[in-house]
Design a protein around this motif. Sequence first.
Motif, mmCIF file in Angstrom:
data_model
loop_
_atom_site.group_PDB
_atom_site.id
_atom_site.type_symbol
_atom_site.label_atom_id
_atom_site.label_comp_id
_atom_site.label_asym_id
_atom_site.label_seq_id
_atom_site.Cartn_x
_atom_site.Cartn_y
_atom_site.Cartn_z
ATOM 1 N N TYR A 41 34.992 6.300 32.433
ATOM 2 C CA TYR A 41 33.969 7.342 32.532
ATOM 3 C C TYR A 41 34.398 8.434 33.495
ATOM 4 O O TYR A 41 34.883 8.148 34.597
ATOM 5 N N ASN A 42 34.248 9.685 33.070
ATOM 6 C CA ASN A 42 34.460 10.828 33.956
ATOM 7 C C ASN A 42 33.091 11.426 34.251
ATOM 8 O O ASN A 42 32.492 12.066 33.386
ATOM 9 N N PRO A 43 32.549 11.220 35.454
ATOM 10 C CA PRO A 43 31.189 11.669 35.747
ATOM 11 C C PRO A 43 31.038 13.182 35.766
ATOM 12 O O PRO A 43 29.939 13.692 35.524
ATOM 13 N N LEU A 44 32.113 13.913 36.038
ATOM 14 C CA LEU A 44 32.035 15.367 36.040
ATOM 15 C C LEU A 44 32.006 15.906 34.609
ATOM 16 O O LEU A 44 31.191 16.770 34.272
ATOM 17 N N ALA A 45 32.883 15.360 33.764
ATOM 18 C CA ALA A 45 32.928 15.780 32.358
ATOM 19 C C ALA A 45 31.828 15.139 31.529
ATOM 20 O O ALA A 45 31.518 15.601 30.436
ATOM 21 N N LYS A 46 31.257 14.034 32.033
ATOM 22 C CA LYS A 46 30.256 13.236 31.310
ATOM 23 C C LYS A 46 30.834 12.699 30.000
ATOM 24 O O LYS A 46 30.187 12.708 28.963
ATOM 25 N N THR A 47 32.076 12.200 30.082
ATOM 26 C CA THR A 47 32.736 11.625 28.918
ATOM 27 C C THR A 47 33.017 10.146 29.133
ATOM 28 O O THR A 47 33.331 9.723 30.248
ATOM 29 N N ILE A 48 32.913 9.394 28.046
ATOM 30 C CA ILE A 48 33.339 7.992 28.009
ATOM 31 C C ILE A 48 34.502 7.920 27.031
ATOM 32 O O ILE A 48 34.382 8.388 25.901
ATOM 33 N N ILE A 49 35.604 7.331 27.477
ATOM 34 C CA ILE A 49 36.802 7.288 26.629
ATOM 35 C C ILE A 49 37.398 5.891 26.616
ATOM 36 O O ILE A 49 37.532 5.241 27.645
ATOM 37 N N ALA A 63 27.588 12.028 28.124
ATOM 38 C CA ALA A 63 27.148 10.651 28.375
ATOM 39 C C ALA A 63 26.694 10.482 29.822
ATOM 40 O O ALA A 63 27.231 11.099 30.741
ATOM 41 N N THR A 64 25.738 9.618 30.020
ATOM 42 C CA THR A 64 25.201 9.328 31.353
ATOM 43 C C THR A 64 25.861 8.074 31.928
ATOM 44 O O THR A 64 26.456 7.274 31.192
ATOM 45 N N PRO A 65 25.741 7.865 33.239
ATOM 46 C CA PRO A 65 26.255 6.629 33.839
ATOM 47 C C PRO A 65 25.628 5.382 33.213
ATOM 48 O O PRO A 65 26.304 4.357 33.066
ATOM 49 N N GLU A 66 24.344 5.456 32.849
ATOM 50 C CA GLU A 66 23.672 4.312 32.215
ATOM 51 C C GLU A 66 24.304 3.987 30.866
ATOM 52 O O GLU A 66 24.466 2.821 30.504
ATOM 53 N N MET A 67 24.664 5.024 30.127
ATOM 54 C CA MET A 67 25.346 4.814 28.840
ATOM 55 C C MET A 67 26.696 4.149 29.056
ATOM 56 O O MET A 67 27.082 3.238 28.322
ATOM 57 N N TYR A 68 27.408 4.622 30.075
ATOM 58 C CA TYR A 68 28.715 4.037 30.378
ATOM 59 C C TYR A 68 28.602 2.558 30.720
ATOM 60 O O TYR A 68 29.416 1.743 30.283
ATOM 61 N N TYR A 99 28.312 12.170 20.091
ATOM 62 C CA TYR A 99 27.562 13.112 20.925
ATOM 63 C C TYR A 99 26.396 12.324 21.491
ATOM 64 O O TYR A 99 25.434 12.021 20.795
ATOM 65 N N ALA A 100 26.495 11.982 22.771
ATOM 66 C CA ALA A 100 25.575 11.001 23.353
ATOM 67 C C ALA A 100 24.200 11.559 23.697
ATOM 68 O O ALA A 100 23.225 10.805 23.756
ATOM 69 N N SER A 101 24.109 12.851 23.925
ATOM 70 C CA SER A 101 22.834 13.438 24.314
ATOM 71 C C SER A 101 21.763 13.164 23.255
ATOM 72 O O SER A 101 21.986 13.358 22.059
ATOM 73 N N GLY A 102 20.599 12.691 23.710
ATOM 74 C CA GLY A 102 19.507 12.382 22.788
ATOM 75 C C GLY A 102 19.515 10.967 22.259
ATOM 76 O O GLY A 102 18.540 10.529 21.641
ATOM 77 N N LYS A 103 20.602 10.254 22.484
ATOM 78 C CA LYS A 103 20.689 8.859 22.060
ATOM 79 C C LYS A 103 20.342 7.950 23.242
ATOM 80 O O LYS A 103 20.497 8.333 24.405
ATOM 81 N N THR A 104 19.935 6.732 22.949
ATOM 82 C CA THR A 104 19.708 5.761 24.011
ATOM 83 C C THR A 104 21.047 5.170 24.439
ATOM 84 O O THR A 104 22.044 5.239 23.703
ATOM 85 N N ALA A 105 21.060 4.564 25.610
ATOM 86 C CA ALA A 105 22.287 3.933 26.102
ATOM 87 C C ALA A 105 22.734 2.824 25.161
ATOM 88 O O ALA A 105 23.931 2.650 24.898
ATOM 89 N N GLU A 106 21.770 2.086 24.625
ATOM 90 C CA GLU A 106 22.083 0.987 23.702
ATOM 91 C C GLU A 106 22.685 1.528 22.407
ATOM 92 O O GLU A 106 23.627 0.943 21.857
ATOM 93 N N GLN A 107 22.151 2.635 21.901
ATOM 94 C CA GLN A 107 22.684 3.213 20.667
ATOM 95 C C GLN A 107 24.124 3.681 20.861
ATOM 96 O O GLN A 107 24.991 3.433 20.016
ATOM 97 N N VAL A 108 24.384 4.356 21.969
ATOM 98 C CA VAL A 108 25.743 4.820 22.254
ATOM 99 C C VAL A 108 26.704 3.638 22.329
ATOM 100 O O VAL A 108 27.805 3.665 21.771
ATOM 101 N N ALA A 109 26.286 2.574 23.009
ATOM 102 C CA ALA A 109 27.139 1.395 23.156
ATOM 103 C C ALA A 109 27.410 0.730 21.818
ATOM 104 O O ALA A 109 28.540 0.318 21.531
ATOM 105 N N GLN A 110 26.394 0.634 20.979
ATOM 106 C CA GLN A 110 26.576 -0.005 19.671
ATOM 107 C C GLN A 110 27.486 0.811 18.759
ATOM 108 O O GLN A 110 28.323 0.252 18.046
ATOM 109 N N ILE A 111 27.333 2.132 18.800
ATOM 110 C CA ILE A 111 28.218 2.988 17.999
ATOM 111 C C ILE A 111 29.657 2.861 18.496
ATOM 112 O O ILE A 111 30.595 2.724 17.710
ATOM 113 N N ALA A 112 29.820 2.900 19.809
ATOM 114 C CA ALA A 112 31.159 2.779 20.388
ATOM 115 C C ALA A 112 31.805 1.448 20.015
ATOM 116 O O ALA A 112 32.993 1.389 19.665
ATOM 117 N N GLU A 113 31.028 0.384 20.076
ATOM 118 C CA GLU A 113 31.565 -0.931 19.734
ATOM 119 C C GLU A 113 31.990 -0.983 18.268
ATOM 120 O O GLU A 113 33.069 -1.508 17.944
#
Length: 245
Positions: A97-105, A80-85, A52-66
Amino acid sequence: MSPREILEQYKNGEITLTQALENLPSHGIEEMGFATIDTDREKRTGLPEVIYASGKTAEQVAQIAERMHQKGIDVLATRATPEMYEEVQKLIPGAVYNPLAKTIIYRESKYENDKGYIAVVAAGTSDMPVAEEAVETARFLGNRVESVYDVGVAGIHRLFHKLELIRNARVIIVVAGMEGALSSVIGGLVDKPVLAVPTSVGYGANFEGVSALLGMLTSCASGVSVVNINNGFGAACQASLINKL
């Protein structure tokens, strides 16, 4: 002994809750300091760990995903935001990335449930971001999905044009804002489970989705259940569990 076996022993009354907690092993947990990944969630619940990306930084989301990717877990990040993607793509180039759904898959597994499909029905074009979150989540979870958009009650004849497609689904997710009436209409026309998703779309008295939520909760149609406002993700998870029964 696996966590599932320990939980089964507890359910069967063979051990106490205290004994179960003491025996649960620490594997299945990936500590990252700022996050703790539940790597065993899918085995335990049938649904994988999701970011759940909301409230996290882009770097945190990327590190968790990795880290999830390194552990062989398919990656889904919601809200998720474009910056997170951009940060995730640096570490996982195949992420989408789906910008409408705000999902990274990022999904390596190719499994798709062949029992049937989930229909995602949105009342209006303005409801599409929540509907698309449901679509992306359901597909990520291995389901075939058919989407039907802009068939709200203001022009009910549009719904009947797509009714056969909706009726043939095994589960139906209905996404609607305003007064949320579409879920009741569909609930009275089909013999399948209907999962209603109220959205925050609407004018002032909509109270950012509260009126749609209350309308869906007080639906006179049988077989309609309701998730929280804008929770396309939660509806897709529930629909996936039903579709795979």
